[in-house]
Design an enzyme around this catalytic site. Structure first.
Site, PDB file in Angstrom:
ATOM      1  N   HIS A 163       0.819  -1.226   0.000  1.00 46.36           N
ATOM      2  CA  HIS A 163       0.000   0.000   0.000  1.00 46.36           C
ATOM      3  C   HIS A 163       0.849   1.271   0.000  1.00 46.36           C
ATOM      4  O   HIS A 163       0.304   2.377  -0.110  1.00 46.36           O
ATOM      5  CB  HIS A 163      -0.948   0.023   1.200  1.00 46.36           C
ATOM      6  CG  HIS A 163      -1.984  -1.063   1.166  1.00 46.36           C
ATOM      7  ND1 HIS A 163      -2.849  -1.227   0.102  1.00 46.36           N
ATOM      8  CD2 HIS A 163      -2.295  -2.048   2.056  1.00 46.36           C
ATOM      9  CE1 HIS A 163      -3.637  -2.266   0.342  1.00 46.36           C
ATOM     10  NE2 HIS A 163      -3.323  -2.786   1.515  1.00 46.36           N
ATOM     11  N   ASP A 197      -2.432 -10.463  -2.674  1.00 46.00           N
ATOM     12  CA  ASP A 197      -3.034 -10.039  -1.402  1.00 46.00           C
ATOM     13  C   ASP A 197      -4.526  -9.757  -1.667  1.00 46.00           C
ATOM     14  O   ASP A 197      -4.903  -9.395  -2.785  1.00 46.00           O
ATOM     15  CB  ASP A 197      -2.329  -8.778  -0.898  1.00 46.00           C
ATOM     16  CG  ASP A 197      -2.772  -8.357   0.498  1.00 46.00           C
ATOM     17  OD1 ASP A 197      -2.068  -8.688   1.467  1.00 46.00           O
ATOM     18  OD2 ASP A 197      -3.824  -7.670   0.610  1.00 46.00           O
ATOM     19  N   HIS A 199      -6.210  -7.274  -0.735  1.00 48.38           N
ATOM     20  CA  HIS A 199      -6.413  -5.844  -1.021  1.00 48.38           C
ATOM     21  C   HIS A 199      -5.595  -5.421  -2.233  1.00 48.38           C
ATOM     22  O   HIS A 199      -4.493  -5.930  -2.454  1.00 48.38           O
ATOM     23  CB  HIS A 199      -5.984  -5.006   0.189  1.00 48.38           C
ATOM     24  CG  HIS A 199      -6.649  -5.396   1.470  1.00 48.38           C
ATOM     25  ND1 HIS A 199      -6.057  -6.253   2.383  1.00 48.38           N
ATOM     26  CD2 HIS A 199      -7.856  -5.062   1.989  1.00 48.38           C
ATOM     27  CE1 HIS A 199      -6.879  -6.427   3.422  1.00 48.38           C
ATOM     28  NE2 HIS A 199      -7.975  -5.715   3.208  1.00 48.38           N
ATOM     29  N   ASP A 284      -4.522 -13.054   3.169  1.00 46.51           N
ATOM     30  CA  ASP A 284      -5.824 -12.563   3.634  1.00 46.51           C
ATOM     31  C   ASP A 284      -6.972 -12.935   2.699  1.00 46.51           C
ATOM     32  O   ASP A 284      -8.117 -12.530   2.931  1.00 46.51           O
ATOM     33  CB  ASP A 284      -5.803 -11.051   3.954  1.00 46.51           C
ATOM     34  CG  ASP A 284      -4.972 -10.227   3.002  1.00 46.51           C
ATOM     35  OD1 ASP A 284      -4.550 -10.758   1.954  1.00 46.51           O
ATOM     36  OD2 ASP A 284      -4.746  -9.031   3.301  1.00 46.51           O
TER      37      ASP A 284
HETATM   38  C1  SP5 Z   1      -1.187  -5.155   3.876  1.00 47.31           C
HETATM   39  C2  SP5 Z   1      -2.677  -5.210   4.072  1.00 47.31           C
HETATM   40  O1  SP5 Z   1      -3.279  -6.270   3.921  1.00 47.31           O
HETATM   41  N1  SP5 Z   1      -3.288  -4.094   4.477  1.00 47.31           N
HETATM   42  C3  SP5 Z   1      -4.699  -4.060   4.643  1.00 47.31           C
HETATM   43  C4  SP5 Z   1      -5.190  -2.819   5.311  1.00 47.31           C
HETATM   44  C5  SP5 Z   1      -6.680  -2.859   5.466  1.00 47.31           C
HETATM   45  N2  SP5 Z   1      -7.143  -1.917   6.424  1.00 47.31           N
HETATM   46  C6  SP5 Z   1      -8.522  -1.522   6.365  1.00 47.31           C
HETATM   47  C7  SP5 Z   1      -9.464  -2.667   6.448  1.00 47.31           C
HETATM   48  C8  SP5 Z   1     -10.909  -2.231   6.520  1.00 47.31           C
HETATM   49  C9  SP5 Z   1     -11.778  -3.428   6.263  1.00 47.31           C
HETATM   50  N3  SP5 Z   1     -12.936  -3.427   7.039  1.00 47.31           N
HETATM   51  C10 SP5 Z   1     -13.470  -4.761   7.223  1.00 47.31           C
HETATM   52  C11 SP5 Z   1     -14.171  -4.888   8.525  1.00 47.31           C
HETATM   53  C12 SP5 Z   1     -14.198  -6.307   8.947  1.00 47.31           C
HETATM   54  N4  SP5 Z   1     -14.841  -6.457  10.237  1.00 47.31           N
HETATM   55 ZN    ZN Z   2      -4.222  -7.233   2.429  1.00 46.00          ZN
END
Ligand code: SP5
Ligand code: ZN
Length: 340
Positions: A163, A197, A199, A284
């Protein structure tokens, strides 16, 4: 079971423990920080026990000019300086509108906010050192590929990196480990980066957006619904169309649909014919990940590893996310058994 032909070098360092925020902001409150030191510990312990890998401890802090080949020197200096000065974790909260600012001034709160795109990458006393060592693992892995020391190398990076862009941090990421490795390898040939990943790798996409020697491909949850929301759409094809490929997938994606996307990504990489492959490896996408929605099983990671290795390319695996902390060792073991 047959004995594997060669063990995969896994590059690690234990000082990442010193970077351990405990809380992040979510929906009006504080929740436990998912990106914990135990993640890397569990992976290393399980891989060592599996006999699939050869552990190599790397202790060399990466030269700043190598980091600055990918990141803005002022951002790197800002992160280093703030990290060295803070006592407790310092969270960005004011995000200066870049187009309204004449010049970035001295204020730490102003500077950290300027270089952040969200609130989830706080800086502690050892965060910069840890991020720098994490990048060092990826860089060392790239050197090993170039030197032909191995066909596959695993950099057990923590904190993660995908990111982080040229001049922004966020999403638990400070320095883009995979991008630093790819930037080194690109001096010797064409590089493909495959980001698996959950994301979207918005930082990596940003760094190589205008680079025709680096093909960035990402399979991830649809940013219309999921973090990082602002990038990862299929219409983001690169400054030179065809140098960036995003494959967004719906919430709840299961293996058959994921496998289709993976085959599409691998075919595109094969067509690009890179000299090196860098994998941004997130766990993830696992069914039981606490912050994600895909439904992959531990066995699916083995199939994934096998499919990627079947490309026959010199490949650097760089650890990114994955927050089902107790399962990570098992997932990594399945994945690298597939690779072998
Ligand atoms: C490196 C990496 O995997 N970073 C991911 C960062 C994600 N942060 C924000 C996630 C917000 C997702 N909300 C989901 C709620 C689940 N209860
Ligand atoms: Zn991630």
């Amino acid at each position: 079971m047959t004995t594997p032909a060669a063990k995969i070098p896994v590059l690690y360092n234990t000082m990442h423990h010193l970077h351990a925020p405990t809380k992040e902001y979510a929906n009006g409150g504080l929740v436990d920080y998912p990106e914990q030191p135990e993640r890397a510990n569990n992976i290393l312990t399980a891989l060592q026990a599996s006999g699939l890998v050869k552990g190599i401890e790397v202790n060399h802090p990466l030269a700043l000019d190598i980091i600055q080949a990918v990141h803005s020197p002022d951002m790197v200096a800002t992160l280093a300086n703030i990290s060295a000065e803070v006592e407790d974790y310092f969270y960005p909260a004011v995000f200066g509108v870049r187009s309204t600012m004449k010049k970035l001034k001295h204020s730490s709160a102003g500077r950290l906010g300027y270089y952040s795109f969200d609130v989830s990458a706080p800086l502690g006393k050892h965060s910069f050192e840890a991020a720098r060592m994490s990048a060092s693992l990826a860089f060392r892995g790239a050197q090993m590929l170039y030197n032909d020391d191995a066909q596959a190398v695993y950099a057990l990076c923590r904190p993660p990196g995908h990111h982080a862009g040229r001049d922004f941090i966020g999403g638990y990421c400070y320095l883009n480990n995979a991008a630093i490795a790819a930037a080194y390898l690109r001096t010797f040939g064409k590089v493909a980066i495959l980001d698996i990943d959950y994301h979207h790798g918005n930082g990596t996409q940003h760094i190589f957006w205008e680079d025709e020697k680096v093909f960035f491909v990402s399979i991830h949850a649809d940013p219309d619904l999921e973090y990082p929301h602002c990038n990862g759409y299929a219409d983001e094809v690169g400054a030179i169309p065809g140098t960036n490929l995003n494959i967004p997938l719906p919430f709840g994606t299961e293996w058959p649909r994921y496998q289709q996307a993976l085959e599409e990504a691998l075919a595109a990489i094969h067509h690009f014919a890179p000299d090196y492959l860098v994998i941004s490896l997130g766990f993830d996408t696992y069914a039981h990940d606490p912050i994600a929605t895909f439904k992959l099983s531990a066995e699916d990671f083995g199939t994934m590893g096998r499919a990627i290795a079947a490309l026959g390319l010199a490949t650097l695996y760089v650890q990114e996310g994955g927050y089902a902390v107790k399962a990570l060792g098992q997932l990594a073991t399945h994945f690298f058994r597939g690779v072998l």
